[in-house]
Design a protein around this motif. Structure first.
Motif, PDB file in Angstrom:
ATOM      1  N   LEU A   1       0.830  -1.212   0.000  1.00 53.87           N
ATOM      2  CA  LEU A   1       0.000   0.000   0.000  1.00 53.87           C
ATOM      3  C   LEU A   1       0.861   1.257   0.000  1.00 53.87           C
ATOM      4  O   LEU A   1       0.599   2.213  -0.742  1.00 53.87           O
TER       5      LEU A   1
ATOM      6  N   ASP B   1       2.627   1.822  -3.393  1.00 50.96           N
ATOM      7  CA  ASP B   1       1.800   1.904  -4.599  1.00 50.96           C
ATOM      8  C   ASP B   1       1.964   3.259  -5.263  1.00 50.96           C
ATOM      9  O   ASP B   1       1.724   4.305  -4.659  1.00 50.96           O
TER      10      ASP B   1
ATOM     11  N   ARG C   1      -7.872   3.891   3.840  1.00 50.78           N
ATOM     12  CA  ARG C   1      -7.528   3.821   2.427  1.00 50.78           C
ATOM     13  C   ARG C   1      -8.752   4.062   1.551  1.00 50.78           C
ATOM     14  O   ARG C   1      -9.864   3.662   1.885  1.00 50.78           O
TER      15      ARG C   1
ATOM     16  N   PRO D   1      -7.334   4.833 -10.672  1.00 52.77           N
ATOM     17  CA  PRO D   1      -6.558   5.751  -9.821  1.00 52.77           C
ATOM     18  C   PRO D   1      -6.760   7.197 -10.255  1.00 52.77           C
ATOM     19  O   PRO D   1      -7.272   7.463 -11.339  1.00 52.77           O
TER      20      PRO D   1
ATOM     21  N   HIS E   1      -6.018   3.983  -4.076  1.00 53.50           N
ATOM     22  CA  HIS E   1      -5.553   2.853  -4.890  1.00 53.50           C
ATOM     23  C   HIS E   1      -6.627   2.490  -5.910  1.00 53.50           C
ATOM     24  O   HIS E   1      -7.805   2.364  -5.564  1.00 53.50           O
TER      25      HIS E   1
ATOM     26  N   SER F   1      -4.192  -1.560  -9.000  1.00 55.25           N
ATOM     27  CA  SER F   1      -3.249  -1.726  -7.892  1.00 55.25           C
ATOM     28  C   SER F   1      -3.653  -2.907  -7.020  1.00 55.25           C
ATOM     29  O   SER F   1      -2.820  -3.727  -6.627  1.00 55.25           O
TER      30      SER F   1
END
Length: 433
Positions: free
Chosen positions: A15, A18, A339, A345, A414, A418
């Motif tokens: 994470l 990324d 997150r 993205p 993300h 991803s």
């Protein structure tokens, strides 16, 4: 079966590392304003940042004028009219809130069902007179002083309790009849609906939820956990009241996804069908929600979260306080376990709609909008006062703080590509065992 620290360490490493970015797209005016503020906060060329901001703000104001934006027109009326300003201040004040409650309490005394049940004909007539006076005052055909007189004829104590509120209610009624206030009230924002908006939101959640479920399956294979006892995704979790502040205006009360292991939460996730613009408005509430949960949770307690399964069936999640407290671990201003997961993205987060509305309604912005409405050509440097307020005044500090948080949130976003890559990493790890 306990959590696997090695698996989770690898997940958080993926994470953090990324670097997925969206395809470049023309920067909107909202994005250029955000970029200008980022330049200023980074200590870059202040003059260049100011020019970029003012040009983007002028473009925004021109578009709002062209679209006959209702909120901008309401702000113009508010600037022009002392009566409108007095009216809004009165509505926002504590005395008027108390007066409204008192008026309702008095109206309840003369409720139709109560009038019908009243056995005393004389008292029944006085109740009818009170009800009529209240209706006339509310409709503008009478005064609240007349209501007070009818209340006194019915019950002296009720009248005495209501008397201190009469002046405020009559002032509000008089302002309701003012031409400028009436015109301001007539400017109602049109309801904007996006066809299929709710359905699209559900589709996005389902798409993201499915990709996260595949990630959990790969993590379980790599950890050697049985699916029913290992990592899983829970959806639509409502945060218990005890884990939120009483005034939860800027605190999220429902979380889209929780990555769970048994009764412990590993990370919390949100998805937004509106992409970067929606995140600009949401990131403060999401961050605050996670931080508040972590701060209020007790390690020795278990908390019940009402939630929905993948099939949207009601369920209760029993989550350990110790795992909630761990959510508060931060990476700079942003909790590591909070997150955003999107189908695609994003490369940047623009200024939030709330911030844009506030900025465009500053006095200098209103003055420029009025000139644009009159067909005048206005140079962008006419908006320098707005830029100086934005970068220096305490009154607009919340926008600067929102932008700093948006910069942190960008690193916590993300795309599904991803998540698929993370899943691949764990699948290869499982195959190598």
């Amino acid at each position: 079966m306990g959590r696997n620290a090695d698996i989770e360490a690898q997940l958080f490493q993926l994470l953090r590392a990324d670097g997925a970015t969206a395809r470049d797209a023309p920067a909107s005016a909202a994005q250029r304003m955000a970029d200008a503020l980022a330049m200023q906060q980074a200590g870059d060329d202040a003059d260049a940042a100011g020019r970029l901001f003012c040009a983007a703000l002028l473009e925004t104001l021109a578009w709002l004028v062209k679209e006959h934006d209702v909120e901008l027109r309401r702000a113009m009326a508010w600037q022009r009219s002392a009566e409108v300003r007095r009216y809004t201040q009165l509505l926002d004040g504590t005395p008027y809130a108390a007066a409204r409650r008192a008026a309702k309490k008095l109206a309840d005394v003369a409720y139709p069902a109560r009038i019908e049940r009243e056995p005393d004909p004389d008292r029944q007539q006085r109740l009818v007179a009170l009800a009529s006076a209240v209706n006339d005052a509310r409709g503008g055909a009478g005064t609240w002083a007349q209501v007070l007189a009818r209340a006194a004829a019915l019950h002296a104590e009720s009248a005495a309790a209501f008397a201190p509120h009469v002046a405020v209610l009559d002032e509000k009624a008089a302002l309701d009849r003012d031409a400028a206030v009436s015109a301001w009230l007539a400017l109602r924002a049109a309801t904007r609906t996006v066809s299929g908006g709710a359905a699209r939101g559900r589709d996005v959640e389902d798409h993201v939820g499915a990709s996260l479920a595949r990630l959990c399956a790969a993590m379980n294979e790599a950890a050697g956990d049985a699916p029913e006892a290992g990592y899983r995704i829970a959806r639509g979790a409502h945060v218990p009241a005890g884990l939120r502040p009483e005034n939860g205006r800027h605190v999220k009360g429902e979380i889209d996804f929780l990555l769970m292991h048994g009764s412990e939460v590993v990370l919390v996730g949100e998805t937004k069908a509106g992409g970067a613009t929606a995140i600009a408005a949401d990131c403060v509430k999401f961050r605050n929600g996670v931080v508040e949960m972590a701060a209020r949770a007790r390690e020795d307690m278990t908390y019940a979260f009402a939630a929905a399964s993948d099939k949207r069936l009601p369920q209760v999640l029993h989550i350990s306080g110790a795992s909630l407290r761990r959510l508060g671990r931060t990476h700079s201003a942003w909790p590591m376990a909070a997150r955003y997961f999107l189908p695609e993205p994003v490369a940047a987060i623009p200024l939030s709609p709330r911030a844009i509305a506030y900025i465009t309604q500053q006095p200098a912005g209103i003055a420029v909008a009025e000139k644009l409405m009159a067909g005048e050509t206005v140079p962008s440097d006419a908006l320098l006062d707005v830029w100086q307020d934005l970068t220096g005044s305490a009154r607009l500090a919340w926008i600067r703080e929102e932008r700093m948080l948006a910069a942190e949130a960008l690193h916590a976003i993300h795309g599904s590509s991803s998540v698929a890559r993370f899943t691949d990493v764990f699948a290869r790890r499982a195959a190598a065992i």
